[in-house]
Motif scaffolding. Structure first.
Motif, PDB file in Angstrom:
ATOM      1  N   VAL A  16      38.238  25.425  39.850  1.00  0.00           N
ATOM      2  CA  VAL A  16      38.467  25.554  38.413  1.00  0.00           C
ATOM      3  C   VAL A  16      37.716  26.761  37.862  1.00  0.00           C
ATOM      4  O   VAL A  16      38.224  27.473  36.988  1.00  0.00           O
ATOM      5  CB  VAL A  16      38.074  24.248  37.681  1.00  0.00           C
ATOM      6  CG1 VAL A  16      38.270  24.385  36.188  1.00  0.00           C
ATOM      7  CG2 VAL A  16      38.889  23.078  38.202  1.00  0.00           C
ATOM      8  N   ASP A  17      36.517  27.022  38.385  1.00  0.00           N
ATOM      9  CA  ASP A  17      35.761  28.209  37.960  1.00  0.00           C
ATOM     10  C   ASP A  17      36.586  29.474  38.165  1.00  0.00           C
ATOM     11  O   ASP A  17      36.618  30.360  37.305  1.00  0.00           O
ATOM     12  CB  ASP A  17      34.457  28.341  38.752  1.00  0.00           C
ATOM     13  CG  ASP A  17      33.366  27.401  38.288  1.00  0.00           C
ATOM     14  OD1 ASP A  17      33.527  26.762  37.234  1.00  0.00           O
ATOM     15  OD2 ASP A  17      32.339  27.315  38.986  1.00  0.00           O
ATOM     16  N   GLY A  18      37.261  29.547  39.303  1.00  0.00           N
ATOM     17  CA  GLY A  18      38.088  30.717  39.586  1.00  0.00           C
ATOM     18  C   GLY A  18      39.224  30.866  38.583  1.00  0.00           C
ATOM     19  O   GLY A  18      39.541  31.975  38.150  1.00  0.00           O
ATOM     20  N   LEU A  19      39.827  29.748  38.193  1.00  0.00           N
ATOM     21  CA  LEU A  19      40.907  29.796  37.210  1.00  0.00           C
ATOM     22  C   LEU A  19      40.395  30.207  35.832  1.00  0.00           C
ATOM     23  O   LEU A  19      41.048  30.986  35.130  1.00  0.00           O
ATOM     24  CB  LEU A  19      41.605  28.441  37.127  1.00  0.00           C
ATOM     25  CG  LEU A  19      42.392  28.023  38.365  1.00  0.00           C
ATOM     26  CD1 LEU A  19      42.892  26.596  38.219  1.00  0.00           C
ATOM     27  CD2 LEU A  19      43.540  28.968  38.615  1.00  0.00           C
ATOM     28  N   VAL A  20      39.229  29.683  35.454  1.00  0.00           N
ATOM     29  CA  VAL A  20      38.640  30.044  34.159  1.00  0.00           C
ATOM     30  C   VAL A  20      38.311  31.535  34.145  1.00  0.00           C
ATOM     31  O   VAL A  20      38.598  32.234  33.168  1.00  0.00           O
ATOM     32  CB  VAL A  20      37.384  29.189  33.867  1.00  0.00           C
ATOM     33  CG1 VAL A  20      36.645  29.697  32.639  1.00  0.00           C
ATOM     34  CG2 VAL A  20      37.757  27.724  33.694  1.00  0.00           C
ATOM     35  N   ASP A  21      37.730  32.028  35.229  1.00  0.00           N
ATOM     36  CA  ASP A  21      37.401  33.454  35.322  1.00  0.00           C
ATOM     37  C   ASP A  21      38.661  34.313  35.279  1.00  0.00           C
ATOM     38  O   ASP A  21      38.703  35.350  34.600  1.00  0.00           O
ATOM     39  CB  ASP A  21      36.617  33.748  36.601  1.00  0.00           C
ATOM     40  CG  ASP A  21      35.211  33.168  36.571  1.00  0.00           C
ATOM     41  OD1 ASP A  21      34.690  32.928  35.467  1.00  0.00           O
ATOM     42  OD2 ASP A  21      34.646  32.950  37.659  1.00  0.00           O
ATOM     43  N   LYS A  22      39.703  33.873  35.983  1.00  0.00           N
ATOM     44  CA  LYS A  22      40.956  34.630  36.009  1.00  0.00           C
ATOM     45  C   LYS A  22      41.582  34.672  34.617  1.00  0.00           C
ATOM     46  O   LYS A  22      42.072  35.727  34.190  1.00  0.00           O
ATOM     47  CB  LYS A  22      41.920  33.979  37.004  1.00  0.00           C
ATOM     48  CG  LYS A  22      43.161  34.780  37.270  1.00  0.00           C
ATOM     49  CD  LYS A  22      43.978  34.139  38.391  1.00  0.00           C
ATOM     50  CE  LYS A  22      45.187  34.985  38.730  1.00  0.00           C
ATOM     51  NZ  LYS A  22      45.962  34.390  39.825  1.00  0.00           N
ATOM     52  N   GLY A  23      41.550  33.560  33.910  1.00  0.00           N
ATOM     53  CA  GLY A  23      42.079  33.534  32.545  1.00  0.00           C
ATOM     54  C   GLY A  23      41.300  34.458  31.623  1.00  0.00           C
ATOM     55  O   GLY A  23      41.880  35.180  30.809  1.00  0.00           O
ATOM     56  N   GLY A  24      39.979  34.434  31.743  1.00  0.00           N
ATOM     57  CA  GLY A  24      39.142  35.315  30.927  1.00  0.00           C
ATOM     58  C   GLY A  24      39.385  36.777  31.234  1.00  0.00           C
ATOM     59  O   GLY A  24      39.436  37.618  30.327  1.00  0.00           O
ATOM     60  N   ASP A  25      39.564  37.084  32.509  1.00  0.00           N
ATOM     61  CA  ASP A  25      39.856  38.468  32.903  1.00  0.00           C
ATOM     62  C   ASP A  25      41.187  38.934  32.323  1.00  0.00           C
ATOM     63  O   ASP A  25      41.324  40.087  31.894  1.00  0.00           O
ATOM     64  CB  ASP A  25      39.880  38.604  34.426  1.00  0.00           C
ATOM     65  CG  ASP A  25      38.505  38.423  35.053  1.00  0.00           C
ATOM     66  OD1 ASP A  25      37.496  38.485  34.316  1.00  0.00           O
ATOM     67  OD2 ASP A  25      38.447  38.210  36.279  1.00  0.00           O
ATOM     68  N   MET A  26      42.171  38.027  32.287  1.00  0.00           N
ATOM     69  CA  MET A  26      43.473  38.379  31.737  1.00  0.00           C
ATOM     70  C   MET A  26      43.359  38.665  30.229  1.00  0.00           C
ATOM     71  O   MET A  26      43.944  39.630  29.732  1.00  0.00           O
ATOM     72  CB  MET A  26      44.479  37.256  31.981  1.00  0.00           C
ATOM     73  CG  MET A  26      45.877  37.611  31.523  1.00  0.00           C
ATOM     74  SD  MET A  26      47.178  36.441  31.985  1.00  0.00           S
ATOM     75  CE  MET A  26      46.508  34.881  31.507  1.00  0.00           C
ATOM     76  N   VAL A  27      42.585  37.844  29.522  1.00  0.00           N
ATOM     77  CA  VAL A  27      42.379  38.081  28.091  1.00  0.00           C
ATOM     78  C   VAL A  27      41.677  39.417  27.881  1.00  0.00           C
ATOM     79  O   VAL A  27      42.064  40.204  27.019  1.00  0.00           O
ATOM     80  CB  VAL A  27      41.582  36.924  27.447  1.00  0.00           C
ATOM     81  CG1 VAL A  27      41.182  37.263  26.018  1.00  0.00           C
ATOM     82  CG2 VAL A  27      42.381  35.632  27.485  1.00  0.00           C
ATOM     83  N   ASP A  28      40.635  39.685  28.670  1.00  0.00           N
ATOM     84  CA  ASP A  28      39.917  40.965  28.561  1.00  0.00           C
ATOM     85  C   ASP A  28      40.857  42.144  28.799  1.00  0.00           C
ATOM     86  O   ASP A  28      40.799  43.156  28.093  1.00  0.00           O
ATOM     87  CB  ASP A  28      38.755  41.023  29.548  1.00  0.00           C
ATOM     88  CG  ASP A  28      37.560  40.213  29.104  1.00  0.00           C
ATOM     89  OD1 ASP A  28      37.436  39.926  27.899  1.00  0.00           O
ATOM     90  OD2 ASP A  28      36.734  39.854  29.972  1.00  0.00           O
ATOM     91  N   GLU A  29      41.730  42.002  29.795  1.00  0.00           N
ATOM     92  CA  GLU A  29      42.656  43.079  30.124  1.00  0.00           C
ATOM     93  C   GLU A  29      43.638  43.332  28.976  1.00  0.00           C
ATOM     94  O   GLU A  29      43.879  44.475  28.591  1.00  0.00           O
ATOM     95  CB  GLU A  29      43.426  42.715  31.393  1.00  0.00           C
ATOM     96  CG  GLU A  29      44.390  43.778  31.860  1.00  0.00           C
ATOM     97  CD  GLU A  29      45.109  43.362  33.121  1.00  0.00           C
ATOM     98  OE1 GLU A  29      46.339  43.541  33.177  1.00  0.00           O
ATOM     99  OE2 GLU A  29      44.441  42.845  34.042  1.00  0.00           O
ATOM    100  N   ARG A  30      44.159  42.258  28.419  1.00  0.00           N
ATOM    101  CA  ARG A  30      45.171  42.409  27.359  1.00  0.00           C
ATOM    102  C   ARG A  30      44.573  42.861  26.036  1.00  0.00           C
ATOM    103  O   ARG A  30      45.278  43.417  25.200  1.00  0.00           O
ATOM    104  CB  ARG A  30      45.934  41.111  27.172  1.00  0.00           C
ATOM    105  CG  ARG A  30      46.822  40.816  28.363  1.00  0.00           C
ATOM    106  CD  ARG A  30      47.704  39.651  28.124  1.00  0.00           C
ATOM    107  NE  ARG A  30      48.527  39.440  29.300  1.00  0.00           N
ATOM    108  CZ  ARG A  30      49.699  38.857  29.267  1.00  0.00           C
ATOM    109  NH1 ARG A  30      50.182  38.419  28.129  1.00  0.00           N
ATOM    110  NH2 ARG A  30      50.378  38.695  30.372  1.00  0.00           N
ATOM    111  N   THR A  31      43.286  42.610  25.827  1.00  0.00           N
ATOM    112  CA  THR A  31      42.644  43.029  24.575  1.00  0.00           C
ATOM    113  C   THR A  31      41.820  44.296  24.768  1.00  0.00           C
ATOM    114  O   THR A  31      41.126  44.714  23.844  1.00  0.00           O
ATOM    115  CB  THR A  31      41.746  41.916  24.016  1.00  0.00           C
ATOM    116  OG1 THR A  31      40.709  41.620  24.951  1.00  0.00           O
ATOM    117  CG2 THR A  31      42.547  40.672  23.702  1.00  0.00           C
ATOM    118  N   GLY A  32      41.859  44.870  25.950  1.00  0.00           N
ATOM    119  CA  GLY A  32      41.097  46.079  26.222  1.00  0.00           C
ATOM    120  C   GLY A  32      39.595  45.833  26.220  1.00  0.00           C
ATOM    121  O   GLY A  32      38.818  46.741  25.966  1.00  0.00           O
ATOM    122  N   GLY A  33      39.179  44.610  26.480  1.00  0.00           N
ATOM    123  CA  GLY A  33      37.752  44.276  26.513  1.00  0.00           C
ATOM    124  C   GLY A  33      37.121  44.180  25.139  1.00  0.00           C
ATOM    125  O   GLY A  33      35.904  44.034  25.020  1.00  0.00           O
TER     126      GLY A  33
END
Length: 81
Positions: A18-35
């Motif tokens: 689940v940690d990996g999924l949470v991290d992956k979701g957060g990375d996707m948000v960071d990518e789409r919002t430009g950090g």
């Protein structure tokens, strides 16, 4: 025991996955919002991880889930004294 309790128990039993999924979701948000919201995303990730880990307390700087969102001052507001 409700469905959410069961989900929380299962997430706790498989926290590494689940940690990996949470991290992956957060990375996707960071990518789409430009950090732009990286700090808030990191806080959200820490909060979510603390919800399913047994006995682990989320960091003190993470507001409770029912707290109202912090409001930013208007861009043209003078700096606070």
């Amino acid at each position: 025991m409700g469905i959410f309790d069961k989900a929380k128990d299962l997430a706790g039993q498989h926290s590494d996955q689940v940690d990996g999924l949470v991290d992956k979701g957060g990375d996707m948000v960071d990518e789409r919002t430009g950090g732009k919201f990286a700090g808030q995303v990191d806080q959200g990730q820490d909060f979510v991880k603390g919800q399913y880990r047994e006995g682990e307390v989320p960091p003190a700087d993470v507001p409770p889930a029912d707290a109202p969102p912090a409001e930013a001052p208007p861009a043209d507001a003078p700096p606070a004294p």
